[in-house]
Design a protein around this motif. Sequence first.
Motif, PDB file in Angstrom:
ATOM      1  N   LYS A 135     -78.065  48.168 -13.768  1.00 22.58           N
ATOM      2  CA  LYS A 135     -78.925  47.254 -13.027  1.00 22.58           C
ATOM      3  C   LYS A 135     -78.111  46.282 -12.167  1.00 22.58           C
ATOM      4  O   LYS A 135     -78.679  45.407 -11.513  1.00 22.58           O
ATOM      5  N   ILE A 136     -76.782  46.435 -12.212  1.00 17.53           N
ATOM      6  CA  ILE A 136     -75.898  45.565 -11.415  1.00 17.53           C
ATOM      7  C   ILE A 136     -74.966  46.466 -10.598  1.00 17.53           C
ATOM      8  O   ILE A 136     -73.739  46.426 -10.749  1.00 17.53           O
ATOM      9  N   PRO A 137     -75.515  47.292  -9.710  1.00 19.76           N
ATOM     10  CA  PRO A 137     -74.668  48.219  -8.950  1.00 19.76           C
ATOM     11  C   PRO A 137     -73.657  47.528  -8.054  1.00 19.76           C
ATOM     12  O   PRO A 137     -72.603  48.097  -7.740  1.00 19.76           O
ATOM     13  N   ASN A 138     -73.930  46.288  -7.648  1.00 24.47           N
ATOM     14  CA  ASN A 138     -72.989  45.571  -6.786  1.00 24.47           C
ATOM     15  C   ASN A 138     -71.697  45.193  -7.504  1.00 24.47           C
ATOM     16  O   ASN A 138     -70.734  44.772  -6.864  1.00 24.47           O
ATOM     17  N   ALA A 139     -71.675  45.341  -8.842  1.00 22.55           N
ATOM     18  CA  ALA A 139     -70.457  45.033  -9.596  1.00 22.55           C
ATOM     19  C   ALA A 139     -69.400  46.121  -9.451  1.00 22.55           C
ATOM     20  O   ALA A 139     -68.240  45.910  -9.821  1.00 22.55           O
ATOM     21  N   GLU A 140     -69.786  47.261  -8.904  1.00 22.63           N
ATOM     22  CA  GLU A 140     -68.827  48.341  -8.718  1.00 22.63           C
ATOM     23  C   GLU A 140     -67.696  47.879  -7.797  1.00 22.63           C
ATOM     24  O   GLU A 140     -67.932  47.334  -6.720  1.00 22.63           O
ATOM     25  N   GLY A 141     -66.475  48.076  -8.246  1.00 20.95           N
ATOM     26  CA  GLY A 141     -65.317  47.681  -7.459  1.00 20.95           C
ATOM     27  C   GLY A 141     -64.783  46.297  -7.792  1.00 20.95           C
ATOM     28  O   GLY A 141     -63.697  45.928  -7.335  1.00 20.95           O
ATOM     29  N   VAL A 142     -65.521  45.519  -8.583  1.00 22.18           N
ATOM     30  CA  VAL A 142     -65.031  44.204  -9.013  1.00 22.18           C
ATOM     31  C   VAL A 142     -64.063  44.404 -10.166  1.00 22.18           C
ATOM     32  O   VAL A 142     -64.427  44.948 -11.212  1.00 22.18           O
ATOM     33  N   THR A 143     -62.829  43.981  -9.990  1.00 21.39           N
ATOM     34  CA  THR A 143     -61.807  44.201 -11.019  1.00 21.39           C
ATOM     35  C   THR A 143     -61.558  42.967 -11.880  1.00 21.39           C
ATOM     36  O   THR A 143     -60.936  43.068 -12.937  1.00 21.39           O
ATOM     37  N   ALA A 144     -62.018  41.811 -11.449  1.00 23.29           N
ATOM     38  CA  ALA A 144     -61.822  40.583 -12.230  1.00 23.29           C
ATOM     39  C   ALA A 144     -62.556  40.688 -13.559  1.00 23.29           C
ATOM     40  O   ALA A 144     -63.658  41.251 -13.636  1.00 23.29           O
ATOM     41  N   GLU A 145     -61.936  40.150 -14.605  1.00 21.29           N
ATOM     42  CA  GLU A 145     -62.532  40.204 -15.938  1.00 21.29           C
ATOM     43  C   GLU A 145     -62.659  38.797 -16.515  1.00 21.29           C
ATOM     44  O   GLU A 145     -61.845  37.914 -16.217  1.00 21.29           O
ATOM     45  N   PRO A 146     -63.660  38.568 -17.358  1.00 21.79           N
ATOM     46  CA  PRO A 146     -63.813  37.251 -17.986  1.00 21.79           C
ATOM     47  C   PRO A 146     -62.754  37.037 -19.062  1.00 21.79           C
ATOM     48  O   PRO A 146     -62.121  37.993 -19.528  1.00 21.79           O
ATOM     49  N   VAL A 147     -62.580  35.785 -19.477  1.00 22.34           N
ATOM     50  CA  VAL A 147     -61.587  35.488 -20.509  1.00 22.34           C
ATOM     51  C   VAL A 147     -62.062  35.933 -21.891  1.00 22.34           C
ATOM     52  O   VAL A 147     -61.269  36.064 -22.824  1.00 22.34           O
ATOM     53  N   ALA A 148     -63.366  36.150 -22.041  1.00 19.68           N
ATOM     54  CA  ALA A 148     -63.932  36.571 -23.318  1.00 19.68           C
ATOM     55  C   ALA A 148     -65.295  37.204 -23.054  1.00 19.68           C
ATOM     56  O   ALA A 148     -65.820  37.141 -21.936  1.00 19.68           O
ATOM     57  N   ALA A 149     -65.843  37.855 -24.085  1.00 21.14           N
ATOM     58  CA  ALA A 149     -67.193  38.429 -24.020  1.00 21.14           C
ATOM     59  C   ALA A 149     -67.353  39.436 -22.888  1.00 21.14           C
ATOM     60  O   ALA A 149     -68.359  39.451 -22.182  1.00 21.14           O
ATOM     61  N   LYS A 150     -66.362  40.286 -22.728  1.00 24.43           N
ATOM     62  CA  LYS A 150     -66.449  41.316 -21.703  1.00 24.43           C
ATOM     63  C   LYS A 150     -67.670  42.197 -21.958  1.00 24.43           C
ATOM     64  O   LYS A 150     -67.956  42.576 -23.089  1.00 24.43           O
ATOM     65  N   GLY A 151     -68.388  42.494 -20.904  1.00 25.56           N
ATOM     66  CA  GLY A 151     -69.609  43.274 -21.031  1.00 25.56           C
ATOM     67  C   GLY A 151     -70.842  42.412 -21.222  1.00 25.56           C
ATOM     68  O   GLY A 151     -71.973  42.915 -21.171  1.00 25.56           O
ATOM     69  N   LYS A 152     -70.625  41.084 -21.408  1.00 27.89           N
ATOM     70  CA  LYS A 152     -71.739  40.171 -21.594  1.00 27.89           C
ATOM     71  C   LYS A 152     -71.794  39.092 -20.517  1.00 27.89           C
ATOM     72  O   LYS A 152     -72.786  38.373 -20.421  1.00 27.89           O
ATOM     73  N   ILE A 153     -70.737  38.958 -19.734  1.00 27.45           N
ATOM     74  CA  ILE A 153     -70.702  37.991 -18.649  1.00 27.45           C
ATOM     75  C   ILE A 153     -70.017  38.633 -17.454  1.00 27.45           C
ATOM     76  O   ILE A 153     -69.001  39.312 -17.599  1.00 27.45           O
ATOM     77  N   GLN A 154     -70.593  38.457 -16.270  1.00 29.98           N
ATOM     78  CA  GLN A 154     -70.099  39.106 -15.071  1.00 29.98           C
ATOM     79  C   GLN A 154     -69.415  38.099 -14.150  1.00 29.98           C
ATOM     80  O   GLN A 154     -70.047  37.157 -13.659  1.00 29.98           O
ATOM     81  N   PRO A 155     -68.101  38.235 -13.886  1.00 29.85           N
ATOM     82  CA  PRO A 155     -67.445  37.384 -12.889  1.00 29.85           C
ATOM     83  C   PRO A 155     -68.073  37.598 -11.512  1.00 29.85           C
ATOM     84  O   PRO A 155     -68.427  38.720 -11.149  1.00 29.85           O
ATOM     85  N   TYR A 156     -68.200  36.498 -10.753  1.00 30.37           N
ATOM     86  CA  TYR A 156     -68.782  36.632  -9.413  1.00 30.37           C
ATOM     87  C   TYR A 156     -68.030  35.840  -8.341  1.00 30.37           C
ATOM     88  O   TYR A 156     -68.270  36.028  -7.150  1.00 30.37           O
ATOM     89  N   ARG A 157     -67.137  34.932  -8.740  1.00 27.48           N
ATOM     90  CA  ARG A 157     -66.319  34.214  -7.750  1.00 27.48           C
ATOM     91  C   ARG A 157     -65.053  33.705  -8.418  1.00 27.48           C
ATOM     92  O   ARG A 157     -64.992  33.542  -9.639  1.00 27.48           O
ATOM     93  N   GLY A 158     -64.036  33.457  -7.598  1.00 26.37           N
ATOM     94  CA  GLY A 158     -62.800  32.890  -8.107  1.00 26.37           C
ATOM     95  C   GLY A 158     -62.655  31.453  -7.657  1.00 26.37           C
ATOM     96  O   GLY A 158     -63.221  31.034  -6.638  1.00 26.37           O
ATOM     97  N   THR A 159     -61.905  30.691  -8.414  1.00 23.32           N
ATOM     98  CA  THR A 159     -61.666  29.297  -8.072  1.00 23.32           C
ATOM     99  C   THR A 159     -60.338  28.868  -8.685  1.00 23.32           C
ATOM    100  O   THR A 159     -59.908  29.423  -9.699  1.00 23.32           O
ATOM    101  N   THR A 160     -59.680  27.906  -8.075  1.00 22.91           N
ATOM    102  CA  THR A 160     -58.407  27.435  -8.621  1.00 22.91           C
ATOM    103  C   THR A 160     -58.129  26.007  -8.177  1.00 22.91           C
ATOM    104  O   THR A 160     -58.589  25.567  -7.113  1.00 22.91           O
TER     105      THR A 160
END
Length: 393
Positions: A135-160
């Motif tokens: 249900k989130i086809p736009n996530a295809e190609g996103v390589t960034a991963e969360p610090v925890a709970a992979k598969g339960k939270i979707q990264p969508y932007r970077g910040t520093t």
Amino acid sequence: MKTKRLFAVLTTSALLASMLAGCGGGGSSADGGQESGSSKELNVWATGSDNVRQTFEKLVKDFNENSEYKDQYEAKLNFMLSGTGGGTLADSLVAAYRAKQTDTKFDVVDLGDDDLTKILSLTSEDILDDLDMSKIPNAEGVTAEPVAAKGKIQPYRGTTVILAYNSETVPEDEVPKTMDELVEWIKAHPGRFAYNTPGTGGAGDSFVRTSIYNFIDDETALMSSDPKWEEQWDEGFAFLKDLHPYMYKSGDTVVYPNKNQGTLDLLTQGEIDMCPNWADMVLSQRKAGTVPEKIKITTIEPSFTGSVQGIAVPSFSGNKEGGHAFINYLLSPEAQTILVQDMAAIPLKTDGVDLTGAEELMNMDVSAFRTQALGDLVTHLNARWDEEIGTLG
């Protein structure tokens, strides 16, 4: 004399009301939770500084009026300004989980690393729903991963967090490249550097945390909420005490500004020449003309912290289908363009995204960010800063 602080006056009654409303609208369900109303209603929760609020307002409006989901859902933004005191979004989520609520109005939530690790340390990964990536086809190609709970939270932007400086008063050959060089510059230019009070904004948080954890050899400590690390904070706090007399002063008193905007305002007004701040905050305001072109950004080694921001569907969401739809929207070219153009966020996808004016961001590798996720240790660290640094004369 006590250290002065600059506090923003904020009205909290509306915020508290919205938090209570977040426990559900409509009748109670059999297990004590509440039903959220129509399936079209979609409650989006986010937290951060005011620039984040403004961007989310535009995202929600675009989702409702222009996205592929415009006739399916009506999104509503529930925003909690960071550093305002009282409860936080993380606290509200934990409370709803512990109360075993269901069908609440926490439909989809924006979570940074600290909030994510905090709620996980106080509950379990069951607090978040498993994401259905079909249900989130736009996530295809996103390589960034969360610090925890992979598969339960979707990264969508970077910040520093970066070092912002006035290029008219700081010659290019004097711009610090390392933390040691930054300390040398601060001591050679007393009163010309500031960082905001930790707990009121992420830039000050990052400066304090990296200053402390630079003295801990184990880099994994920055990704741990284990209380054992508190025993190794002494050297870092001694470092911050040593820097204290060289910080920005109003009269004869050191002032730690309130919020990220406080330091950026001082830099813009020429009261200081350098401060830590968010890259997206500096660049977006520079683009808007409220920060002059002479304000530049740079990174140092060891770096301040960066992260990928994520979005998740709580397990007690009253509209999980809508939550997935909003996540998919955030990864669309249209939403990523809004994030780049309105807040200079580092995009996680670039195909079809307008990157005009974001050239400085394109050299920032999200995968190389120095991340941190201290969970509930943040509360202890900030309290110790208040006691040992915030009360210095």
